[in-house]
Design a protein around this motif. Structure first.
Motif, mmCIF file in Angstrom:
data_model
loop_
_atom_site.group_PDB
_atom_site.id
_atom_site.type_symbol
_atom_site.label_atom_id
_atom_site.label_comp_id
_atom_site.label_asym_id
_atom_site.label_seq_id
_atom_site.Cartn_x
_atom_site.Cartn_y
_atom_site.Cartn_z
ATOM 1 N N GLY A 242 0.779 -1.222 0.000
ATOM 2 C CA GLY A 242 0.000 0.000 0.000
ATOM 3 C C GLY A 242 0.815 1.279 0.000
ATOM 4 N N LYS A 243 2.117 1.136 -0.098
ATOM 5 C CA LYS A 243 3.005 2.301 -0.074
ATOM 6 C C LYS A 243 3.747 2.397 -1.401
ATOM 7 N N THR A 244 3.941 3.608 -1.890
ATOM 8 C CA THR A 244 4.677 3.808 -3.134
ATOM 9 C C THR A 244 6.062 4.376 -2.834
ATOM 10 N N ARG A 245 7.055 3.696 -3.324
ATOM 11 C CA ARG A 245 8.442 4.160 -3.195
ATOM 12 C C ARG A 245 8.938 4.539 -4.585
ATOM 13 N N ARG A 246 9.877 5.459 -4.622
ATOM 14 C CA ARG A 246 10.456 5.855 -5.905
ATOM 15 C C ARG A 246 11.958 5.619 -5.864
ATOM 16 N N THR A 247 12.496 5.175 -6.983
ATOM 17 C CA THR A 247 13.923 4.906 -7.097
ATOM 18 C C THR A 247 14.357 5.116 -8.534
ATOM 19 N N GLU A 248 15.659 5.217 -8.736
ATOM 20 C CA GLU A 248 16.152 5.403 -10.095
ATOM 21 C C GLU A 248 16.146 4.097 -10.889
ATOM 22 N N GLN A 249 16.475 2.978 -10.217
ATOM 23 C CA GLN A 249 16.525 1.688 -10.897
ATOM 24 C C GLN A 249 16.020 0.592 -9.967
ATOM 25 N N VAL A 250 15.524 -0.489 -10.589
ATOM 26 C CA VAL A 250 14.996 -1.636 -9.840
ATOM 27 C C VAL A 250 15.661 -2.906 -10.346
ATOM 28 N N VAL A 251 15.961 -3.802 -9.429
ATOM 29 C CA VAL A 251 16.387 -5.161 -9.777
ATOM 30 C C VAL A 251 15.296 -6.109 -9.299
ATOM 31 N N LEU A 252 14.709 -6.846 -10.223
ATOM 32 C CA LEU A 252 13.660 -7.808 -9.877
ATOM 33 C C LEU A 252 14.288 -9.182 -9.738
ATOM 34 N N SER A 253 14.386 -9.636 -8.504
ATOM 35 C CA SER A 253 15.010 -10.923 -8.200
ATOM 36 C C SER A 253 14.210 -11.614 -7.098
ATOM 37 N N ALA A 254 12.929 -11.762 -7.347
ATOM 38 C CA ALA A 254 12.007 -12.275 -6.337
ATOM 39 C C ALA A 254 11.734 -13.762 -6.479
ATOM 40 N N GLY A 255 12.687 -14.490 -7.076
ATOM 41 C CA GLY A 255 12.557 -15.928 -7.168
ATOM 42 C C GLY A 255 11.304 -16.353 -7.907
ATOM 43 N N ALA A 256 10.587 -17.309 -7.335
ATOM 44 C CA ALA A 256 9.431 -17.905 -7.999
ATOM 45 C C ALA A 256 8.255 -16.948 -8.126
ATOM 46 N N PHE A 257 8.329 -15.775 -7.485
ATOM 47 C CA PHE A 257 7.243 -14.797 -7.564
ATOM 48 C C PHE A 257 7.568 -13.687 -8.574
ATOM 49 N N SER A 258 8.721 -13.762 -9.223
ATOM 50 C CA SER A 258 9.183 -12.671 -10.078
ATOM 51 C C SER A 258 8.248 -12.391 -11.237
ATOM 52 N N HIS A 259 7.712 -13.446 -11.849
ATOM 53 C CA HIS A 259 6.866 -13.241 -13.025
ATOM 54 C C HIS A 259 5.590 -12.477 -12.689
ATOM 55 N N GLN A 260 5.124 -12.595 -11.441
ATOM 56 C CA GLN A 260 3.922 -11.873 -11.050
ATOM 57 C C GLN A 260 4.171 -10.368 -11.047
ATOM 58 N N VAL A 261 5.361 -9.967 -10.612
ATOM 59 C CA VAL A 261 5.716 -8.551 -10.610
ATOM 60 C C VAL A 261 5.975 -8.070 -12.040
ATOM 61 N N ALA A 262 6.669 -8.915 -12.827
ATOM 62 C CA ALA A 262 6.957 -8.555 -14.221
ATOM 63 C C ALA A 262 5.670 -8.336 -15.012
ATOM 64 N N ARG A 263 4.623 -9.045 -14.654
ATOM 65 C CA ARG A 263 3.355 -8.922 -15.368
ATOM 66 C C ARG A 263 2.765 -7.519 -15.222
ATOM 67 N N THR A 264 3.087 -6.828 -14.130
ATOM 68 C CA THR A 264 2.578 -5.464 -13.950
ATOM 69 C C THR A 264 3.263 -4.486 -14.900
ATOM 70 N N LEU A 265 4.350 -4.914 -15.536
ATOM 71 C CA LEU A 265 5.021 -4.129 -16.568
ATOM 72 C C LEU A 265 4.580 -4.560 -17.965
ATOM 73 N N GLY A 266 3.624 -5.476 -18.031
ATOM 74 C CA GLY A 266 3.112 -5.923 -19.318
ATOM 75 C C GLY A 266 3.862 -7.086 -19.924
ATOM 76 N N GLU A 267 4.745 -7.726 -19.144
ATOM 77 C CA GLU A 267 5.517 -8.860 -19.677
ATOM 78 C C GLU A 267 5.030 -10.169 -19.074
ATOM 79 N N ARG A 268 4.833 -11.143 -19.941
ATOM 80 C CA ARG A 268 4.437 -12.482 -19.488
ATOM 81 C C ARG A 268 5.624 -13.422 -19.702
ATOM 82 N N ILE A 269 6.304 -13.697 -18.640
ATOM 83 C CA ILE A 269 7.506 -14.540 -18.697
ATOM 84 C C ILE A 269 7.141 -15.921 -18.163
ATOM 85 N N PRO A 270 7.425 -16.985 -18.925
ATOM 86 C CA PRO A 270 6.974 -18.330 -18.544
ATOM 87 C C PRO A 270 7.803 -18.945 -17.413
ATOM 88 N N LEU A 271 7.658 -18.360 -16.246
ATOM 89 C CA LEU A 271 8.363 -18.866 -15.062
ATOM 90 C C LEU A 271 7.478 -19.885 -14.354
#
Length: 415
Positions: A242-271
């Motif tokens: 429920g909180k929004t943070r801002r940063t210059e860059q993000v590294v997505l390394s959330a293991g088996a949950f990574s594809h769920q976050v990537a989907r919010t960027l419009g990418e469907r990665i077959p993880l």
């Protein structure tokens, strides 16, 4: 370095890959905050076999696995299983896996995996020295055992591929195996020893030590579940709890949950999720001197500083089905048979999610929606092994340097 209110980088995931990447970014002068839904070492980084399997260059997706898979899939407690309740959902992933088993794709994946392994091995000891964890490294090798001359011969093409890439190993009979690892059952007539197979004293303690080092250098770790990413001018907005943070860059390394976050960027990665099972027993369970791999049965026995771990196998069952600990019990029962005198009492069972892509290669590279988001996930059962190499590549991408190796084969958009 900037303060932690708006860090240069937010790393999503406090497993071994995420924390390694955070430390590498920090070493380049970037301020870094790590967000994780449960905290450091809560997932697969805690319960793996503790191996740096640098000799494991052959992808799981291969013609060999296609020959074994039908037999294995008939055994619900065998090395490879798909729960019936998940079969329909995983069908598209299995089709991609099948396509990745062609000879040309296997050759391509092997070349890419070898480059990644070479980089990861070269980066490992300097990384351990920098983080104060070098005393946790062990170089005890791995003994792959076979139950017949035919089983050994069936494995030879894989060893030929390793030889072509300069990997050291030696085949041996029962007498020589007994010198390396006494106490094997007589059914194991042949073996292959790979001295270049390293391990860590305990993967959970190692990952927690990385978290401590990261914090000591000024890094921040927060427990928060990231639900979405949004590219904005000059940076990325990260929505979490429920909180929004801002940063210059993000590294997505959330293991088996990574594809769920990537989907919010419009990418469907077959993880998908390789659910791994193990049991950790007291130190006196067996006089183990090297890691022993029972390849025909899909599990290993590993000596850790905290006990003897029996685990492995692949259950393609997603994130929601309850654990089937009969799989742990089946491997433990086999260990008792294969290692006469093995004490099976007093163990602790565990199940974890290995994030896996169909061609057995990780996703390392920039998101399609924003070059400010770097993906680093999908290492399957090689997350610990490739953590230092992945950290180097991520740091290169974050700081605008040319990656240490060609990462085109790891493109998140390759599917």
């Amino acid at each position: 370095m900037k303060n932690a209110v708006q860090p240069d980088v937010i790393v999503i995931g406090a497993g071994v890959v995420g924390l390694s990447a955070a430390i590498a970014a920090q070493a380049r002068g970037l301020s870094v905050t790590v967000l994780d839904r449960e905290g450091p070492a809560a997932g697969a980084s805690a319960g793996n076999a503790g191996a740096f399997a640098f000799t494991d260059i052959l992808p799981l997706a291969s013609p060999g696995i296609l020959k074994k898979a039908p037999k294995w899939l008939l055994d619900p407690l065998g090395p490879l299983s798909v729960p019936p309740a998940y079969a329909a959902q995983i069908a598209p992933w299995m089709f991609r896996f099948w396509r990745a088993c062609s000879a040309s794709r296997v050759a391509h994946s092997t070349t890419a995996q070898t480059a990644m392994m070479d980089l990861s091995k070269a980066e490992l000891e300097p990384f351990l020295a920098e983080t104060g964890t070098l005393p946790m490294l062990r170089k005890e090798g791995n003994l792959q055992v076979y139950e017949s001359d035919a089983e050994l011969k069936a494995s030879l093409p894989g060893w030929t591929a390793r030889a072509e890439h300069g990997i050291e190993f030696r085949h041996m009979g029962a007498a020589e195996m007994a010198e390396i690892q006494p106490g094997l059952a007589s059914r194991f007539t042949h073996g292959t020893f790979t001295p270049g197979w390293y391990s860590i004293a305990d993967p959970k303690l190692y990952t927690l030590a990385l978290a401590d080092h990261f914090r000591a250098k000024g890094g921040v770790i927060e427990r928060a579940e990231v639900t979405a990413l949004k590219p904005v001018e000059g940076g990325v907005e990260v929505m979490a709890d429920g909180k929004t943070r801002r940063t210059e860059q993000v590294v997505l390394s959330a293991g088996a949950f990574s594809h769920q976050v990537a989907r919010t960027l419009g990418e469907r990665i077959p993880l998908e999720t390789e659910r791994g099972y193990n049991t950790t027993l007291p130190q006196d369970a067996f006089d183990l001197r090297t890691q022993v791999t029972f390849g025909g049965h899909g599990f290993v026995v590993t000596r850790l500083s905290t006990g003897i771990r029996v685990g492995g196998a692949v259950e393609l069952g997603g994130l929601k089905l309850p654990p089937n600990f009969r799989r742990s019990e089946a491997m433990l029962k086999k260990a008792q048979t294969f290692l006469p005198g093995f004490k099976s009492g007093g163990g602790v069972q565990w199940m974890g999610f290995r994030p896996s892509l169909p061609d057995s290669l990780p996703a390392i590279g920039r998101a399609r929606a924003s070059g400010r988001v770097v993906y680093a996930f999908g290492h399957g059962h090689l997350g610990l092994t490739q953590s230092a190499g992945t950290a180097r590549l991520v740091a290169d991408l974050l700081t605008g340097r040319r990656p240490a190796i060609d990462i085109s084969s790891f493109s998140p958009q390759r599917f």
